[in-house]
Motif scaffolding. Structure first.
Motif, mmCIF file in Angstrom:
data_model
loop_
_atom_site.group_PDB
_atom_site.id
_atom_site.type_symbol
_atom_site.label_atom_id
_atom_site.label_comp_id
_atom_site.label_asym_id
_atom_site.label_seq_id
_atom_site.Cartn_x
_atom_site.Cartn_y
_atom_site.Cartn_z
ATOM 1 N N UNK A 1 0.812 -1.204 0.000
ATOM 2 C CA UNK A 1 0.000 0.000 0.000
ATOM 3 C C UNK A 1 0.860 1.274 0.000
ATOM 4 N N UNK A 2 0.317 2.302 -0.614
ATOM 5 C CA UNK A 2 0.797 3.665 -0.419
ATOM 6 C C UNK A 2 -0.221 4.379 0.452
ATOM 7 N N UNK A 3 0.200 5.428 1.151
ATOM 8 C CA UNK A 3 -0.755 6.136 2.003
ATOM 9 C C UNK A 3 -0.485 7.633 2.016
ATOM 10 N N UNK A 4 -1.558 8.364 2.222
ATOM 11 C CA UNK A 4 -1.506 9.808 2.444
ATOM 12 C C UNK A 4 -1.958 10.047 3.865
ATOM 13 N N UNK B 1 9.115 7.443 2.846
ATOM 14 C CA UNK B 1 8.275 8.538 3.328
ATOM 15 C C UNK B 1 8.644 9.862 2.663
ATOM 16 N N UNK B 2 7.632 10.715 2.496
ATOM 17 C CA UNK B 2 7.818 12.099 2.058
ATOM 18 C C UNK B 2 7.130 13.037 3.036
ATOM 19 N N UNK B 3 7.855 14.008 3.561
ATOM 20 C CA UNK B 3 7.227 15.072 4.332
ATOM 21 C C UNK B 3 6.831 16.168 3.356
ATOM 22 N N UNK B 4 5.535 16.259 3.040
ATOM 23 C CA UNK B 4 5.087 17.254 2.064
ATOM 24 C C UNK B 4 4.583 18.524 2.736
ATOM 25 N N UNK B 5 4.681 18.587 4.078
ATOM 26 C CA UNK B 5 4.310 19.824 4.766
ATOM 27 C C UNK B 5 5.313 20.920 4.379
ATOM 28 N N UNK C 1 11.674 16.760 2.522
ATOM 29 C CA UNK C 1 12.637 15.664 2.600
ATOM 30 C C UNK C 1 11.946 14.315 2.433
ATOM 31 N N UNK C 2 12.754 13.285 2.192
ATOM 32 C CA UNK C 2 12.273 11.903 2.146
ATOM 33 C C UNK C 2 13.214 11.027 2.954
ATOM 34 N N UNK D 1 1.936 13.792 5.100
ATOM 35 C CA UNK D 1 3.031 12.953 4.642
ATOM 36 C C UNK D 1 2.503 11.935 3.656
ATOM 37 N N UNK D 2 3.384 11.506 2.763
ATOM 38 C CA UNK D 2 3.093 10.411 1.848
ATOM 39 C C UNK D 2 4.024 9.252 2.170
#
Length: 303
Positions: A116-119, A157-161, A252-253, A271-272
């Motif tokens: 799975x991917x998640x938001x 992980x991606x911090x998209x904030x 960042x990731x 986050x993604x």
């Protein structure tokens, strides 16, 4: 364990030996950290995600994308257009991460199952969740309905904030933590090839009884689920275990084997994440995997 920074301009020039070293760092329980993410979202997609926020529903804490079915779940959107847009963004994110890691982790030769991917749109700090679903308690990952049969759980992980860090804390890896408590406080798995009577009783006591007819977990998967619950419920572990704190900045990731690194998220929003199940046979340091550790401890095959 440590944070291993990786600059984007050093990736293209990296050869096979460097890629193997990155795999070995991950398998040893370190976090590979990209100060600048290699997975870029279109500006309009990022702005769209930042406008989303899940309700306080107890059913879903994330929006999940299932690549094998090309579907999303946990979506609380009020209209079909928003759901369709979320679906498209999550599909493209999942494919982008897989394509990147196909080259970056080339020694694995894509011997993985795309999970799975998640938001994750909610604020993590002070969330009101049942104990076993809390993200702010240190734990290793295991899936009650998706046994891995010895495959490892790798998460990207991606911090998209755009303004806030995502605050993590980790602890000593599985090869240190598991012998500390097993078999003294949590029973080691038995190599019976299936869930035996004692394991079924433990599963029912853990609230997993309804899954038993549908999901056949190996002795390994049964232990990993019990270990996940044990760590979250054990106040002495949460209080006294060594803790390593990381503030992961906007844009960042990072990636880490969450089946072997106890981790918790203390604060952050938006986050993604994409999960991979990496085949045991793909490991460059297989003795560091949780199943390798447990099979040495029990002297038996557990899958």
């Amino acid at each position: 364990m440590k944070l291993v920074p990786i600059a984007l301009d050093g990736i293209a020039a990296a050869g096979p030996e460097q890629a193997r070293t990155w795999c070995a760092e991950l398998e040893a329980g370190n976090i590979l950290f990209f100060p600048e993410t290699p997975i870029r979202l279109a500006k309009e997609d990022l702005e769209f995600l930042l406008r989303q926020e899940q309700s306080g529903s107890s059913l879903h804490k994330n929006i999940a994308y299932k690549p094998s079915a090309d579907k999303i779940s946990g979506d609380a959107a009020a209209d079909a257009a928003t759901t369709e847009r979320l679906h498209k963004i999550m599909r493209e994110y999942s494919r982008a991460v897989e394509n990147f890691l196909g080259g970056f982790l080339s020694p694995y030769q894509r011997r993985w199952q795309l999970d799975y991917a998640s938001f994750r749109p909610q604020e993590e700090q002070n969330r009101d969740l049942p104990l076993r679903r809390r993200n702010d308690l240190l734990h290793t990952d295991a899936f009650p309905t998706r046994p891995t049969y010895g495959a490892r759980i790798l998460r990207f992980f991606n911090n998209i904030n755009p303004t806030r860090t995502r605050d993590w804390v980790t602890s000593d890896t599985f090869d240190v933590t598991a012998p500390r408590y097993a078999p003294r406080e949590i029973a080691l798995p038995k190599p019976d090839g299936a869930l035996g009577g004692a394991a079924k009783k433990a599963a029912r006591a853990a609230g997993l009884g309804k899954l038993l007819p549908q999901v056949k977990r190996s002795p390994y998967d049964d232990f990993m689920m019990r270990f996940h619950n044990f760590l979250k419920e054990n106040e002495e572990f949460q209080r006294t275990t060594p803790k390593y704190e990381f503030k992961l900045p906007p844009g960042s990731s990072w990636m880490v084997y969450t089946d072997s690194v106890p981790h918790a998220v203390l604060a952050g929003q938006y986050a993604l994440e994409q999960t991979f199940l990496i085949a045991r046979e793909a490991m460059v340091v297989p003795e560091m995997s949780p199943i390798g550790v447990l099979e040495r401890m029990t002297g038996s095959r557990l899958v």
